[in-house]
Design a protein around this motif. Structure first.
Motif, PDB file in Angstrom:
ATOM      1  N   ASP A  98       5.721  -1.332  -6.959  1.00  0.00           N
ATOM      2  CA  ASP A  98       6.809  -0.353  -6.658  1.00  0.00           C
ATOM      3  C   ASP A  98       6.370   1.089  -6.562  1.00  0.00           C
ATOM      4  N   ASP A 144      -3.221   7.988 -13.312  1.00  0.00           N
ATOM      5  CA  ASP A 144      -4.084   7.875 -13.146  1.00  0.00           C
ATOM      6  C   ASP A 144      -5.352   7.608 -12.139  1.00  0.00           C
ATOM      7  N   VAL A 145      -5.461   7.268 -10.733  1.00  0.00           N
ATOM      8  CA  VAL A 145      -6.642   7.490 -10.437  1.00  0.00           C
ATOM      9  C   VAL A 145      -6.674   8.346  -9.469  1.00  0.00           C
ATOM     10  N   TYR A 146      -5.605   9.426  -9.251  1.00  0.00           N
ATOM     11  CA  TYR A 146      -5.965  10.468  -8.434  1.00  0.00           C
ATOM     12  C   TYR A 146      -5.760  11.991  -9.317  1.00  0.00           C
ATOM     13  N   GLY A 195     -12.157   3.854 -10.375  1.00  0.00           N
ATOM     14  CA  GLY A 195     -11.593   5.237  -9.598  1.00  0.00           C
ATOM     15  C   GLY A 195     -12.633   4.863  -8.160  1.00  0.00           C
ATOM     16  N   ARG A 218      -7.616  -6.292   0.321  1.00  0.00           N
ATOM     17  CA  ARG A 218      -7.588  -5.618  -0.694  1.00  0.00           C
ATOM     18  C   ARG A 218      -7.788  -7.331  -1.268  1.00  0.00           C
ATOM     19  N   ARG A 221     -14.515  13.016  -2.406  1.00  0.00           N
ATOM     20  CA  ARG A 221     -14.106  12.579  -4.175  1.00  0.00           C
ATOM     21  C   ARG A 221     -14.539  12.692  -5.666  1.00  0.00           C
ATOM     22  N   ARG A 273      -7.388  12.500 -12.830  1.00  0.00           N
ATOM     23  CA  ARG A 273      -7.647  12.418 -13.712  1.00  0.00           C
ATOM     24  C   ARG A 273      -8.292  13.549 -14.368  1.00  0.00           C
ATOM     25  N   ARG A 274      -8.423  14.950 -14.232  1.00  0.00           N
ATOM     26  CA  ARG A 274      -8.720  15.750 -14.111  1.00  0.00           C
ATOM     27  C   ARG A 274      -7.945  17.295 -13.593  1.00  0.00           C
ATOM     28  N   LEU A 291     -11.327   1.888  -6.267  1.00  0.00           N
ATOM     29  CA  LEU A 291     -10.057   1.845  -5.574  1.00  0.00           C
ATOM     30  C   LEU A 291     -10.255   2.944  -4.447  1.00  0.00           C
ATOM     31  N   TYR A 292     -10.627   4.534  -4.815  1.00  0.00           N
ATOM     32  CA  TYR A 292     -10.835   5.291  -3.646  1.00  0.00           C
ATOM     33  C   TYR A 292     -11.643   4.271  -2.739  1.00  0.00           C
ATOM     34  N   SER A 326      -4.526   6.524  -1.018  1.00  0.00           N
ATOM     35  CA  SER A 326      -3.563   5.437  -0.939  1.00  0.00           C
ATOM     36  C   SER A 326      -4.049   4.834  -2.105  1.00  0.00           C
ATOM     37  N   LEU A 327      -3.104   3.831  -2.644  1.00  0.00           N
ATOM     38  CA  LEU A 327      -3.370   2.647  -3.731  1.00  0.00           C
ATOM     39  C   LEU A 327      -1.701   1.495  -3.530  1.00  0.00           C
ATOM     40  N   HIS A 328      -2.787   0.100  -3.748  1.00  0.00           N
ATOM     41  CA  HIS A 328      -2.467  -0.497  -4.405  1.00  0.00           C
ATOM     42  C   HIS A 328      -1.096  -0.574  -5.799  1.00  0.00           C
ATOM     43  N   CYS A 354      -9.633   1.261  -0.864  1.00  0.00           N
ATOM     44  CA  CYS A 354      -8.558   2.630   0.009  1.00  0.00           C
ATOM     45  C   CYS A 354      -9.450   2.048   2.069  1.00  0.00           C
ATOM     46  N   GLN A 389     -13.847   4.507 -16.686  1.00  0.00           N
ATOM     47  CA  GLN A 389     -12.410   5.006 -16.187  1.00  0.00           C
ATOM     48  C   GLN A 389     -12.966   5.153 -14.441  1.00  0.00           C
ATOM     49  N   GLU A 420       7.702   3.598  -8.445  1.00  0.00           N
ATOM     50  CA  GLU A 420       7.782   3.174 -10.698  1.00  0.00           C
ATOM     51  C   GLU A 420       5.905   3.430 -10.769  1.00  0.00           C
ATOM     52  N   MET A 421       5.413   2.161 -10.286  1.00  0.00           N
ATOM     53  CA  MET A 421       4.483   1.652 -10.567  1.00  0.00           C
ATOM     54  C   MET A 421       2.709   2.333  -9.755  1.00  0.00           C
ATOM     55  N   LEU A 437       0.968  -1.360   0.787  1.00  0.00           N
ATOM     56  CA  LEU A 437       0.237  -0.122   0.240  1.00  0.00           C
ATOM     57  C   LEU A 437       0.985   1.132   0.448  1.00  0.00           C
ATOM     58  N   ALA A 449       9.613  -6.574  -9.034  1.00  0.00           N
ATOM     59  CA  ALA A 449      10.346  -5.233  -7.951  1.00  0.00           C
ATOM     60  C   ALA A 449      10.598  -5.610  -6.945  1.00  0.00           C
ATOM     61  N   GLU A 466      -5.907  18.103 -11.378  1.00  0.00           N
ATOM     62  CA  GLU A 466      -5.659  18.256 -10.171  1.00  0.00           C
ATOM     63  C   GLU A 466      -4.713  18.653  -9.616  1.00  0.00           C
TER      64      GLU A 466
END
Lengths: 94, 330
Positions: A30, A40-42, B93, B109, B169, A44-45, B96-97, A25-27, B100, B89, A32-33, A7, B319, A47
């Motif tokens: 590593d 992509d997740v946070y 998202g 998860r 969000r 998109r507009r 995913l929010y 947060s996200l999974h 979490c 998409q 870089e990913m 995470l 990784a 921000e």
């Protein structure tokens, strides 16, 4: 179903010179990913203009039970706020 | 709504006097509108209810990509296609929010994925209906996302901090979804006779399932009272359903479409519409797994999970290898 991706906590700096701010947060496997996924997740507009990712496990947080000892001492120090001091209008802008 | 099957302990809501000191301290915090954060002390029931509700909400967002994804390759123009991709998409998202937010309560998860794939965890009944024509994409945005907004706006004030923040969000992004759907409907209703009929047909099929999204009537919904005391939920299912009907009927009228409910009429006295009874037998069948697309949706999720396994493992192995190499170089 083992081997879950770790995470990461995501911090984004918005457009107007503000500090990086925690957005969620996200999974990811590593760092870089994690940056790629955070894009992509946070954002998109539009921000953000900058992304920080930190492994959630590397963050040390204060405990809820420490709230009193940590933050209460500031309560009595109202003189730290400018409005504590009465300055006569005649002095002009200050 | 997106968590239609959140079962409670079945016990009534205790008064402050009946509570143990810790439980009372918690309830008083909730009553004072102080947000509950993941590391704070909370009753087991509160944690369990939230894990169920948030994970079901997340699963709904993820499974909800499937009916709309069905039309990405067949969108009528390149612009509609790009918009639909962006919308789908967003749903990913939103999932995913929410995952979490649920994870902060101590479920992983993978555990949530496992519960979805095994059928233990539910997702909204609405996504078990098929998208037969392009008008269905319009109807989903207009009605399904419209109903979702109705439910999610009050959830922004939920007592649990991470859920509330995730909802803030989501709500910021959701309005685009409803408008793009209505825009599709307007275009169709402005078109040929066949296109108008297609729009009407989509409304006919999506109206009742949309009303079911708010969940069973308050009279049958045991968990409502406790969830409301905990401020997980702010409005009852029936209140939200009424609000949705009152908001949507004029929008249908603007499109010159007919809402498929012979009992629908304006009630001056209550300042809202009277409407017919939802077919709850159908609702419970769909929740139980017997809707038109339940099997397809689950098969698609299971396939995605197993087809992606080599990729998830590969990235993880890469990784780990990279990390080992870095440590060796130091």
């Amino acid at each position: 179903m083992s081997n879950e991706w770790p995470l990461w906590e995501v911090f984004i700096r918005g457009q107007h010179g503000m500090a990086h701010r925690h957005v969620g947060s996200l999974h990811a496997p590593d760092a870089e990913m994690a940056i790629n996924n955070a894009r992509d997740v946070y954002t998109r507009r539009n921000e953000g203009v900058s992304i920080w990712v930190v492994m959630a496990g590397d963050i040390t947080a204060s405990a809820p039970s420490e709230k009193g000892p940590l933050f209460e001492p500031a309560n009595s120090k109202v003189y730290r706020h400018p409005t504590f001091f009465d300055i006569p209008d005649d002095v002009g802008r200050m | 709504m997106y968590a239609q099957e959140v079962k409670s302990t079945g016990k009534g809501v205790k008064s402050l006097d009946e509570m143990e000191p810790l439980e009372r301290a918690f309830q008083e915090k909730v009553n004072a509108d102080i947000k509950i954060e993941p590391k704070d002390r909370m009753p087991d029931g509160y944690r369990k209810t939230l894990i169920r509700q948030i994970s079901q909400h997340a699963h709904s967002e993820i499974v909800g990509q499937l009916p709309e994804g069905n039309w990405i390759t067949r969108a009528p123009t390149l612009e509609r296609k790009a918009i639909l991709i962006a919308k789908v998409q967003d749903e990913a998202g939103h999932g995913l929010y929410l995952y979490c937010a649920a994870e902060t309560l101590g479920i992983s998860r993978d555990q949530m994925t496992e519960q979805l794939l095994s059928g233990k965890a539910k997702y909204s009944s609405i996504f078990n209906y098929p998208t037969l024509t392009w008008a269905d994409i319009g109807a989903i945005g207009w009605l399904v996302d419209g109903a979702a907004i109705m439910n999610q706006v009050p959830l922004q004030r939920c007592s649990f901090g991470p859920y509330s923040r995730a909802m803030i969000r989501v709500c910021k992004e959701e309005s685009f979804h409803q408008r793009q759907g209505y825009d599709i409907m307007m275009k169709l209703c402005d078109g040929t006779q066949a296109q108008k009929e297609m729009a009407q047909d989509a409304l006919d099929r999506w109206w009742w399932p949309s009303l079911m999204m708010f969940g069973p009537s308050d009279a049958q919904s045991v968990h409502s009272a406790q969830s409301m005391a905990w401020k997980i939920k702010q409005d009852t299912n029936d209140e939200l359903r009424q609000k949705f009907v009152d908001q949507t009927v004029p929008q249908a009228k603007y499109l010159s479409l007919t809402v498929p409910d012979p009992d629908l009429k304006w009630n001056e006295e209550k300042g809202g519409h009277d409407f017919g009874e939802v077919d709850w037998a159908e609702f419970f069948e769909v929740v139980a797994g017997n809707g038109p697309c339940n099997a397809d949706r689950m098969a698609a999720r299971r396939k995605a999970w197993s087809d992606g396994a080599w990729f998830r493992d590969g990235l993880m192995a890469h990784a780990q290898k990279k990390q080992t190499r870095n440590v060796a170089a130091e």
